[in-house]
Scaffold this active site. Structure first.
Site, PDB file in Angstrom:
ATOM      1  N   HIS A  28       0.842  -1.197   0.000  1.00  0.00           N
ATOM      2  CA  HIS A  28       0.000   0.000   0.000  1.00  0.00           C
ATOM      3  C   HIS A  28       0.873   1.242   0.000  1.00  0.00           C
ATOM      4  O   HIS A  28       1.828   1.355   0.766  1.00  0.00           O
ATOM      5  CB  HIS A  28      -0.937   0.026   1.216  1.00  0.00           C
ATOM      6  N   SER A  29       0.534   2.194  -0.873  1.00  0.00           N
ATOM      7  CA  SER A  29       1.198   3.491  -0.952  1.00  0.00           C
ATOM      8  C   SER A  29       2.696   3.297  -1.238  1.00  0.00           C
ATOM      9  O   SER A  29       3.050   2.698  -2.250  1.00  0.00           O
ATOM     10  CB  SER A  29       0.942   4.278   0.337  1.00  0.00           C
ATOM     11  N   MET A  30       3.583   3.778  -0.397  1.00  0.00           N
ATOM     12  CA  MET A  30       5.011   3.527  -0.601  1.00  0.00           C
ATOM     13  C   MET A  30       5.272   2.035  -0.760  1.00  0.00           C
ATOM     14  O   MET A  30       6.132   1.618  -1.555  1.00  0.00           O
ATOM     15  CB  MET A  30       5.833   4.068   0.570  1.00  0.00           C
TER      16      MET A  30
END
Length: 256
Positions: free
Chosen positions: A95-97
């Site tokens: 998720h995300s980074m």
């Protein structure tokens, strides 16, 4: 003396036992996140899957270690840990980074014919899609403001000065890693990519999420949810369903 097993235990957290021959799910946390974020995922899919959650340096029990502030270097280190494991069919979820890190780790592992079958990239624009972002250059108050904007940290943590002070170095280091990350536009992985995104995510438009298509030679799928950057907490059942589908395909694949 630190042994290979000790190093693996630092990086790869196993919260629940797995059946013999279980497929593997590797979870990559978001900026400022920790392995424990995925404890509920482990509880959901073990023992049919071996769920490994990454613990990056600089947080929780690794808070005395310096953060790795270069995403490529972090991917090198993660790939080194995963290469030491057996070659069972594997799915990555980030998720995300963590989505960008999962992609970079998959690319590195594929150079050694040890890549995952699928990368599930959540809450992140396509790897070569850039924005001008400088959260890592803000003062502490500025980083806290960003956390509140994304609503990714429990209100209790934001209100606890001691906990927040311990978390800020990891947040700043992770933001520096992801905000200075650059991916060549022609970098692709052979595995499939499933992209999950929120229609109100301030960090990723649906069009930017679609750009992941340019980075896979395998099957591509995009699913759009209602919600912001942490839409997955609102749609946990559906997100788990995407993971379950990927793991189901992995079970039908031969071990390498």
């Amino acid at each position: 003396m630190t042994t290979a097993d000790d190093t693996s235990a630092l990086w790869l957290r196993r919260y629940h036992p797995a059946d013999a021959g279980a497929v593997r799910l590797v979870c990559f946390p978001h900026a400022g996140g920790s392995a424990s974020f995925y404890h509920p995922v482990s509880a959901r899919f073990a023992p049919a899957a071996e769920v490994l959650s990454l613990q990056y340096p600089g947080r929780q029990d690794r808070r005395k270690e310096p953060c790795v502030e270069d995403l490529g270097r972090l991917a090198d280190l993660v790939a080194e840990q995963l290469l030491a494991l057996d070659g069972r069919p594997t799915v990555f979820f980030g998720h995300s980074m963590g989505a960008a890190l999962a992609f970079e780790t998959a690319w590195r592992l594929e150079q050694k014919d040890a890549g995952p079958l699928t990368v599930i990239a959540s809450g992140r624009r396509g790897p070569s899609t850039t924005r001008s972002e400088e959260v890592h250059l803000r003062d502490d108050d500025g980083i806290v403001a960003e956390m509140k904007r994304l609503n990714g940290t429990a209100a209790g943590v934001l209100g606890d000065e001691e906990i927040l002070r311990m978390a800020l170095p990891a947040l700043r280091g992770d933001y520096r890693a992801i905000e200075t990350y650059s991916c060549p536009p022609d970098r692709t992985v052979r595995c499939g990519i499933t992209v999950l995104t929120g229609d109100g995510d301030p960090l990723t438009t649906v069009e930017e999420a679609e750009r992941w298509r340019d980075h896979t030679e395998g099957p591509f799928r995009l699913r759009v949810f209602t919600g912001g950057h942490f839409f997955l907490t609102q749609h946990l059942t559906a997100v788990n369903g995407e993971i379950a589908d990927a793991l189901g395909l992995a079970r039908s694949a031969p071990a390498s």
